[in-house]
Write a protein that holds these residues in place. Structure first.
Motif, PDB file in Angstrom:
ATOM      1  N   ASP A   1       0.871  -1.261  -0.063  1.00 30.04           N
ATOM      2  CA  ASP A   1      -0.158   0.056   0.123  1.00 30.04           C
ATOM      3  C   ASP A   1       0.947   1.405  -0.082  1.00 30.04           C
ATOM      4  O   ASP A   1       1.701   1.680   1.014  1.00 30.04           O
ATOM      5  CB  ASP A   1      -0.950   0.054   1.193  1.00 30.04           C
ATOM      6  CG  ASP A   1      -1.803   1.206   1.233  1.00 30.04           C
ATOM      7  OD1 ASP A   1      -1.579   1.989   0.585  1.00 30.04           O
ATOM      8  OD2 ASP A   1      -2.508   1.160   2.211  1.00 30.04           O
ATOM      9  N   ARG A   2       1.152   2.001  -1.190  1.00 28.80           N
ATOM     10  CA  ARG A   2       2.031   3.028  -1.306  1.00 28.80           C
ATOM     11  C   ARG A   2       1.360   4.172  -0.543  1.00 28.80           C
ATOM     12  O   ARG A   2       2.037   5.197  -0.433  1.00 28.80           O
ATOM     13  CB  ARG A   2       2.027   3.488  -2.880  1.00 28.80           C
ATOM     14  CG  ARG A   2       3.054   2.439  -3.513  1.00 28.80           C
ATOM     15  CD  ARG A   2       3.006   2.616  -4.817  1.00 28.80           C
ATOM     16  NE  ARG A   2       4.101   1.997  -5.509  1.00 28.80           N
ATOM     17  CZ  ARG A   2       3.903   0.544  -5.734  1.00 28.80           C
ATOM     18  NH1 ARG A   2       3.039  -0.324  -5.275  1.00 28.80           N
ATOM     19  NH2 ARG A   2       5.045  -0.329  -6.107  1.00 28.80           N
ATOM     20  N   SER A   3       0.006   4.291  -0.148  1.00 30.63           N
ATOM     21  CA  SER A   3      -0.428   5.373   0.693  1.00 30.63           C
ATOM     22  C   SER A   3      -0.046   5.305   2.154  1.00 30.63           C
ATOM     23  O   SER A   3      -0.543   6.264   2.804  1.00 30.63           O
ATOM     24  CB  SER A   3      -1.857   5.479   0.494  1.00 30.63           C
ATOM     25  OG  SER A   3      -2.649   4.177   0.958  1.00 30.63           O
ATOM     26  N   SER A   4       0.219   4.009   2.643  1.00 32.89           N
ATOM     27  CA  SER A   4       0.612   3.815   4.093  1.00 32.89           C
ATOM     28  C   SER A   4       1.605   4.500   4.538  1.00 32.89           C
ATOM     29  O   SER A   4       2.667   4.691   3.616  1.00 32.89           O
ATOM     30  CB  SER A   4       0.408   2.331   4.189  1.00 32.89           C
ATOM     31  OG  SER A   4       0.851   2.149   5.653  1.00 32.89           O
ATOM     32  N   PRO A   5       2.002   4.958   5.411  1.00 34.15           N
ATOM     33  CA  PRO A   5       3.214   5.382   6.109  1.00 34.15           C
ATOM     34  C   PRO A   5       4.043   4.367   6.523  1.00 34.15           C
ATOM     35  O   PRO A   5       5.179   4.557   6.617  1.00 34.15           O
ATOM     36  CB  PRO A   5       2.716   6.268   7.655  1.00 34.15           C
ATOM     37  CG  PRO A   5       1.205   5.384   7.840  1.00 34.15           C
ATOM     38  CD  PRO A   5       0.637   5.042   6.414  1.00 34.15           C
ATOM     39  N   VAL A   6       3.556   3.062   6.285  1.00 34.01           N
ATOM     40  CA  VAL A   6       4.635   2.091   6.722  1.00 34.01           C
ATOM     41  C   VAL A   6       5.632   1.748   5.489  1.00 34.01           C
ATOM     42  O   VAL A   6       4.937   1.743   4.457  1.00 34.01           O
ATOM     43  CB  VAL A   6       3.805   0.655   7.105  1.00 34.01           C
ATOM     44  CG1 VAL A   6       4.757  -0.436   7.296  1.00 34.01           C
ATOM     45  CG2 VAL A   6       2.856   0.720   8.000  1.00 34.01           C
ATOM     46  N   PRO A   7       6.605   1.640   5.998  1.00 33.66           N
ATOM     47  CA  PRO A   7       7.685   1.457   4.643  1.00 33.66           C
ATOM     48  C   PRO A   7       7.403   0.333   3.708  1.00 33.66           C
ATOM     49  O   PRO A   7       7.158  -0.713   4.446  1.00 33.66           O
ATOM     50  CB  PRO A   7       9.167   1.594   5.414  1.00 33.66           C
ATOM     51  CG  PRO A   7       9.084   2.152   6.740  1.00 33.66           C
ATOM     52  CD  PRO A   7       7.513   1.965   7.000  1.00 33.66           C
ATOM     53  N   LEU A   8       7.713   0.539   2.711  1.00 30.08           N
ATOM     54  CA  LEU A   8       7.098  -0.436   1.658  1.00 30.08           C
ATOM     55  C   LEU A   8       8.244  -1.802   1.748  1.00 30.08           C
ATOM     56  O   LEU A   8       7.536  -2.946   1.618  1.00 30.08           O
ATOM     57  CB  LEU A   8       7.602  -0.072   0.055  1.00 30.08           C
ATOM     58  CG  LEU A   8       6.674   1.291  -0.179  1.00 30.08           C
ATOM     59  CD1 LEU A   8       7.221   1.546  -1.764  1.00 30.08           C
ATOM     60  CD2 LEU A   8       5.212   0.738  -0.337  1.00 30.08           C
TER      61      LEU A   8
END
Length: 252
Positions: A16-23
């Motif tokens: 999820d590219r909108s998540s603040p969690v690093p890819l």
């Protein structure tokens, strides 16, 4: 348990590219979950980094960072000429009065035991203090190598009061000591336990399938029955790459 596979290319991975969690962390978490629940089987190859990056639309350094984080955890290993291989998952053991044999069975693993020693011997000062007997008193010594799914996991050394259990023949290899105690009518009540760590000697490393100097978890435990009698003093070694103690901490 979900059907196992040896290649991450068939797993339903997504980021999820909108998540603040690093890819990289999102990918690492999904791969770790697949290893833990058996979808990525021990011994299998993870697959090609380039192909995984292209499939998810990620850069190769991002995929490499995700994989390296699992290598650092001991879940994957990079082998020259082979690729990235899935290792056996680490056994997480709750800190409660239970035997390793029973814990492995409860976790869906297949425990087996090689008996290395099973004979009476005089109690050393430390053993005598733990069992509440006089130094030099004859006690039963049992040393076993415990495997999980055929892989060495722990070196178990136990001292028991003489005559407590029938440990003749293959009995110490067929079951855990606590199960044998319960079968003999012994009610286990409490234990004192100390957990630590040290480096493996050459002999210990050879038995456990590690390199000399590898990290080992240590555990010493004195177990008492319902009458307050000490029924076991154990001094155990566990492969830190395959084993962990789980703690539950409560606020007072």
């Amino acid at each position: 348990m979900p059907k196992s596979t040896a290649d991450a290319s068939v797993l339903p991975l997504d980021v999820d590219r909108s998540s603040p969690v690093p890819l990289y962390y999102q990918l690492a978490q999904q791969l770790e979950a697949a290893i833990e629940d058996g979808r990525l089987a021990p011994g299998g190859l993870l697959g090609n980094e380039i192909g995984l990056a292209a499939r998810l639309g990620l850069s190769r350094p991002t995929v490499r960072q995700a994989i390296q984080s699992l290598v650092d955890k001991g879940l994957l290993v990079r082998r020259r000429g082979v690729g990235t291989q899935v290792l056996h998952t680490r056994v997480g053991r709750p800190l409660e009065l239970s035997s390793l044999y029973d814990d492995l069975e409860a976790a869906g693993r297949h425990p087996s035991t090689t008996v290395l020693a099973n004979a009476p011997q005089p109690a050393t000062a430390a053993v005598a203090a733990a069992l509440g007997v006089t130094e030099g008193t004859e006690v039963q010594y049992v040393e076993r190598l415990r495997h999980a799914d055929g892989e060495p996991l722990a070196l178990l050394r136990n001292h028991l009061p003489a005559g407590l259990l029938d440990l003749s023949g293959d009995r110490p290899a067929a079951s855990g000591l606590y199960r044998m105690m319960r079968g003999a009518g012994i009610t286990l009540h409490s234990a004192r336990q100390t957990v630590g760590a040290r480096l493996a000697t050459a002999e210990e490393a050879g038995r456990l399938g590690e390199s000399e100097g590898s990290a080992l978890l240590t555990m010493e435990r004195t177990t008492f029955d319902a009458t307050g009698r000490a029924v076991e003093f154990g001094s155990h070694l566990y492969r830190a790459s395959r084993y962990a103690f789980d703690f539950q901490l409560l606020v007072r």
